[in-house]
Enzyme design. Structure first.
Site, short mmCIF file in Angstrom:
data_model
loop_
_atom_site.label_atom_id
_atom_site.label_comp_id
_atom_site.label_asym_id
_atom_site.label_seq_id
_atom_site.Cartn_x
_atom_site.Cartn_y
_atom_site.Cartn_z
N HIS A 215 0.82 -1.21 0.00
CA HIS A 215 0.00 0.00 0.00
C HIS A 215 0.86 1.27 0.00
O HIS A 215 0.33 2.37 0.12
CB HIS A 215 -0.90 -0.04 1.25
CG HIS A 215 -2.08 0.87 1.20
ND1 HIS A 215 -2.32 1.83 2.16
CD2 HIS A 215 -3.10 0.97 0.31
CE1 HIS A 215 -3.44 2.47 1.88
NE2 HIS A 215 -3.93 1.98 0.77
N LYS A 217 3.22 4.45 -1.04
CA LYS A 217 3.30 5.43 -2.12
C LYS A 217 4.62 6.17 -1.97
O LYS A 217 4.81 6.91 -1.00
CB LYS A 217 2.15 6.43 -2.05
CG LYS A 217 0.79 5.85 -2.36
CD LYS A 217 0.09 5.33 -1.14
CE LYS A 217 -1.32 4.87 -1.49
NZ LYS A 217 -1.99 4.22 -0.34
N ASP A 222 17.20 10.25 -7.87
CA ASP A 222 18.63 10.45 -7.62
C ASP A 222 19.00 10.26 -6.15
O ASP A 222 20.07 10.70 -5.72
CB ASP A 222 19.07 11.85 -8.08
CG ASP A 222 19.03 11.99 -9.61
OD1 ASP A 222 18.98 10.95 -10.29
OD2 ASP A 222 19.05 13.14 -10.09
N HIS A 391 -8.77 11.40 1.19
CA HIS A 391 -8.05 10.14 1.44
C HIS A 391 -6.82 10.34 2.32
O HIS A 391 -6.02 9.42 2.51
CB HIS A 391 -7.64 9.58 0.06
CG HIS A 391 -7.13 8.19 0.07
ND1 HIS A 391 -5.83 7.88 -0.27
CD2 HIS A 391 -7.72 7.01 0.36
CE1 HIS A 391 -5.64 6.57 -0.20
NE2 HIS A 391 -6.78 6.01 0.18
N LYS A 393 -4.12 10.64 5.36
CA LYS A 393 -3.87 9.91 6.60
C LYS A 393 -2.90 10.75 7.42
O LYS A 393 -1.70 10.79 7.14
CB LYS A 393 -3.27 8.53 6.34
CG LYS A 393 -4.05 7.67 5.32
CD LYS A 393 -3.46 7.78 3.96
CE LYS A 393 -3.87 6.68 3.00
NZ LYS A 393 -5.21 6.25 2.95
N ASP A 398 0.45 17.11 20.21
CA ASP A 398 0.93 18.28 20.97
C ASP A 398 1.49 19.39 20.09
O ASP A 398 2.31 20.20 20.54
CB ASP A 398 1.98 17.85 22.00
CG ASP A 398 1.38 16.99 23.11
OD1 ASP A 398 0.14 16.84 23.14
OD2 ASP A 398 2.15 16.46 23.93
#
Length: 471
Positions: A215, A217, A222, A391, A393, A398
């Site tokens: 999952h 991404k 370089d 979508h 996450k 704090d």
């Protein structure tokens, strides 16, 4: 004689069933950490003669972990392993930093610059430009990679990079990028670009691909610039083009020493999938400081990284003194996370959880309502944000620390998927993430609202929760 054979057949089948079920029982007792999972498999093996044991052999044995450990034990290290050291911080999150190194085996790297990119409209042009500018290497990993208005730009840029001598490696998930038909994979392969599909095989001994997915991404060019977060590659993320079902998301551009950790994560996955080792200055150049953020890669998966992102999440909640803010497209954690959030609220920490009013998976929305109730009882605040679907996450603690990346707050991400998150210590950046989360607060969910659900809806929601590991 034929009568004896016929009479003996049920006895042979019964004996085979007992032997197989006993073997499943022993293996499950030795290798299944979760008592519920062990009991379920043992019960299936005994109550469904031969079929239950066959299903366990195909789906219940974690061959991924064994294969990963065998391959990675032969891989040369890209940096000298470090023993846990004194944390860089001197505040109440110093122990979180130390715990992070114990959990991940990676040091917290100082000197990083991180830029927030909202959705494909902002992220894709920068990512494609980085590929076009690459001179040594390009590593791209994506759960979804479509050959559409968004994906074509990436495909063409990757082909051009390979054509000018850049070392290009592309890894797509065997299911998320299209199990039967993956146009992006086919186009890259026909053009001679090294591309692989993660856990993609119809062979019975490779059956874990049915429920285990990469999952992550990640794009790195370089070995110096990286992009990571929750953004897949698809036209639905080009929100300015007004697609039929727009998906907003949050991605991050990263520069500085922590990029080496991100490339190392890709190199592990590429080795696991293809057997090829990526090493040398093309992939791991010497990196100079680029900013003032402290960062560390956190990976998890059903191999040696089992539950590490969940452990980091629990550790961060436990260290919080002021606030915990969470934004996730799917909120389906286990009881450990629910309990940790409730305890934080009870000790005076402001806990805010933001979920979509409607996600792209209605079944997950139904199940999430069951998880929310205990948080409301403990004083946590749960909010929904109206469409379009987001979508992202994101988690902050704090106003100092945040966790961003690919992992959703659900059992699949915490236990089954191969995930990549990045933890960051930087008050300025975290304030931006806090603002982003706060701007998505819409309607507040209350116990009164949950109590209005009818019995059929309650049954539907509770039944949906049983499917969590498979959604």
């Amino acid at each position: 004689m034929s009568g004896l054979t016929i009479a003996a057949s049920p006895a042979v089948i019964s004996l085979l069933h007992i032997v197989l079920a006993a073997g499943v029982t022993g293996h499950a007792l030795l290798h299944k950490r979760d008592p519920g999972s062990a009991m379920a498999w043992i019960g299936l093996a005994w109550l469904a003669p031969i079929l239950g044991s066959t299903l366990y052999l195909l789906l219940g044995i974690n061959r991924v972990r064994r294969r990963a450990m065998n391959l990675r034990s032969r891989r040369p290290a890209t940096r000298v392993a470090q023993s846990p050291r004194a944390p860089l911080r001197d505040d109440h999150l110093a122990q979180l930093e130390y715990t992070g190194q114990r959990i991940t085996g990676r040091p917290a790297e100082a000197g990083n610059a991180v830029t927030i990119l909202r959705s494909g409209d902002a992220a894709y042009p920068r990512m494609i430009a980085a590929i076009e500018a690459a001179r040594c290497s390009v590593a791209l990993s994506s759960y979804i990679f479509r050959s559409d208005a968004a994906g074509i730009g990436f495909i063409d840029a990757l082909i051009r990079a390979a054509g000018r001598g850049v070392q290009v490696r592309v890894l797509v998930d065997g299911i998320g990028a299209g199990y039967f038909l993956s146009a992006a994979y086919r186009r890259l392969r026909r053009a001679g670009v090294p591309v692989a599909r993660f856990l993609h095989s119809p062979l019975p001994w490779r059956m874990p691909f049915l429920n285990l997915r990469n999952h992550k991404k990640l794009l790195a060019t370089d070995g110096r610039i990286a992009f990571t977060g929750g953004l897949n590659i698809g036209a639905e993320n080009l929100t300015l083009h007004q697609p039929p079902r727009p998906v907003f998301d949050t991605h991050f551009m990263v520069q500085g020493p922590v990029v080496a950790q991100l490339v190392d994560v890709f190199a592990d996955d590429w080795l696991f999938t293809t057997g090829e080792q990526l090493a040398g200055d093309r992939w791991f150049p010497l990196l100079e400081p680029a900013g003032d953020a402290v960062a560390r890669a956190v990976t998890s998966g059903p191999d040696q990284d089992l539950e590490k992102i969940e452990f980091m999440t629990l550790a961060a909640i436990g260290c919080a003194r002021i606030s915990v803010k969470v934004m996730t497209p799917y909120f389906l954690p286990d009881e450990r996370i629910i309990t940790a959030l409730a305890l934080a609220s009870w000790r005076g920490v402001e806990v805010d959880v933001i979920v979509p009013e409607r996600s792209n998976h209605p079944t997950l929305d139904w199940a999430a309502r069951v998880q929310i109730g205990p948080l409301l009882v403990a004083g946590c605040r749960v909010w929904t944000h109206p469409p379009p679907f987001d979508h992202s996450k994101l988690m902050t603690v704090d106003g100092i620390w945040c966790l961003i990346g690919s992992a959703n707050w659900d059992i699949r991400s915490f236990r089954l998927n191969f995930e990549l998150d990045l933890e960051l210590y930087h008050s300025g950046l975290v304030r931006e993430v806090d603002d982003l989360i706060g701007n998505h607060r819409g309607s507040r969910i209350t116990m009164a609202l949950l109590d209005k659900r009818s019995i059929p809806v309650l049954l539907r929601d509770s039944a949906a929760r049983l499917l969590l590991p498979y959604l």
